[in-house]
Design a protein around this motif. Structure first.
Motif, short mmCIF file in Angstrom:
data_model
loop_
_atom_site.label_atom_id
_atom_site.label_comp_id
_atom_site.label_asym_id
_atom_site.label_seq_id
_atom_site.Cartn_x
_atom_site.Cartn_y
_atom_site.Cartn_z
N UNK A 138 0.89 -1.07 -0.06
CA UNK A 138 -0.19 -0.04 0.04
C UNK A 138 0.84 1.19 0.00
N UNK A 139 1.97 1.26 0.83
CA UNK A 139 2.95 2.23 0.62
C UNK A 139 3.62 2.44 -0.69
N UNK A 140 3.78 1.77 -1.36
CA UNK A 140 4.35 1.77 -2.90
C UNK A 140 3.06 2.25 -3.86
N UNK A 141 2.00 1.76 -3.51
CA UNK A 141 0.47 1.92 -4.28
C UNK A 141 0.40 3.66 -4.21
N UNK A 142 0.73 4.36 -3.31
CA UNK A 142 0.29 5.65 -3.25
C UNK A 142 1.06 6.30 -4.24
N UNK A 143 2.45 6.51 -4.39
CA UNK A 143 3.25 7.10 -5.56
C UNK A 143 2.77 6.74 -6.99
N UNK A 144 2.45 5.30 -7.00
CA UNK A 144 2.07 4.77 -8.12
C UNK A 144 0.72 5.35 -8.56
N UNK A 145 -0.09 5.52 -7.77
CA UNK A 145 -1.48 6.38 -7.92
C UNK A 145 -1.24 7.63 -8.43
N UNK A 180 6.37 -3.50 -6.32
CA UNK A 180 4.87 -4.07 -6.97
C UNK A 180 3.94 -3.11 -6.55
N UNK A 181 3.88 -2.67 -5.26
CA UNK A 181 2.88 -1.60 -4.90
C UNK A 181 2.88 -0.29 -5.94
N UNK A 182 3.92 0.02 -6.33
CA UNK A 182 4.26 1.23 -7.29
C UNK A 182 3.63 0.86 -8.62
N UNK A 186 -6.23 1.64 -15.67
CA UNK A 186 -6.95 0.51 -16.15
C UNK A 186 -7.62 -0.39 -15.32
N UNK A 187 -7.39 0.07 -13.84
CA UNK A 187 -7.84 -1.11 -12.86
C UNK A 187 -7.42 -2.32 -12.60
N UNK A 188 -6.25 -2.44 -13.36
CA UNK A 188 -5.51 -3.79 -13.34
C UNK A 188 -4.41 -3.58 -12.32
N UNK A 189 -4.65 -3.40 -10.96
CA UNK A 189 -3.69 -3.40 -9.98
C UNK A 189 -3.18 -4.92 -9.45
#
Length: 243
Positions: free
Chosen positions: A84-91, A137-139, A148-151
């Motif tokens: 989730x921490x990686x997801x934030x900058x990727x978002x 992987x989170x990024x 594309x909603x493909x997370x």
């Protein structure tokens, strides 16, 4: 029915085709842990581009909510938290791409993401599961999930050697949190309107049916065979977008 279709501004044949895609995607996601977005994104972009990514994210969130109670004991909070921490900058990067890219380029990007997903799933690359790989992987999940909603695939790449129920549980928890973040980001970027909720409401029965069917029969199916058949469908859909 005519008034309903007028309400969502979709012709009947398009609505039926989209409903079938979402039903199939929900079935595969409940059975294998992911697949709704991988199947849905390329096919829905060809049928009705307005549904990607907003409506797909809404249903990824819905299916994850239905899954989490069955697999809560399998969730690894440390792994999910680091991803989730990686997801934030990727978002943030993903929403920039979504706003900057024209629709035809968005379609090509989704096709490439889907083909990369198929490649890493088939090749079964084995990577170590540590803070660096989970964060990375989170990024990637943040970028792919917002565009594309493909997370799921970057996380699945790390977890494919784990027991199937643990993969389902971790993905369900991850999708609940990241879908909420993505939806908030889409609202702030004015990419989520009332129409998306209206049309999603009409497709909800199809998603519920797909989820219920998978819950009833998935334990009798060969999970690997089902995933491979889904990947073949995704590959053809992605190639169609590239052409």
């Amino acid at each position: 029915m005519d008034s309903l279709l007028a309400w969502v501004n979709l012709p009947l044949n398009t609505w039926l085709a989209c409903a079938a895609v979402l039903m199939l995607g929900a079935f595969v996601q409940r059975a294998t842990g992911f697949g709704l977005a991988v199947i849905g994104a390329p096919l829905l972009l060809m049928l009705e581009p307005r549904l990607v990514p907003a409506v797909l994210v809404l249903f990824v969130f819905t299916v994850a909510l239905m899954m989490i109670s069955a697999y809560w004991n399998e969730v690894q909070l440390g792994v999910v938290g680091m991803a989730l921490m990686g997801y934030l900058p990727g978002n943030v990067l993903g929403i920039w791409l979504l706003l900057a890219a024209p629709i035809f380029l968005l379609g090509k990007m989704v096709a490439v993401i889907v083909l990369l997903t198929v490649l890493v799933t088939v090749c079964r690359f084995q990577l170590p599961v540590n803070r660096i790989t989970v964060f990375g992987a989170g990024v990637l999940s943040g970028i792919f999930g917002t565009v594309a909603a493909i997370g799921g695939p970057p996380i699945v790449l790390l977890m494919h050697s784990l027991p199937a129920d643990r993969v389902r549980g971790n993905l369900a928890a991850f999708f609940i949190l990241t879908s909420m973040l993505t939806l908030i980001t889409l609202v702030l970027a004015d990419q989520l309107q009332l129409w998306h909720f209206q049309v999603a409401l009409t497709f909800l029965p199809a998603v519920l049916i797909g989820n219920a069917l998978a819950h009833a029969v998935a334990h009798r199916l060969d999970r690997r065979l089902l995933q491979e058949a889904s990947l073949v469908l995704c590959t053809f859909a992605a190639l169609g977008l590239l052409w």
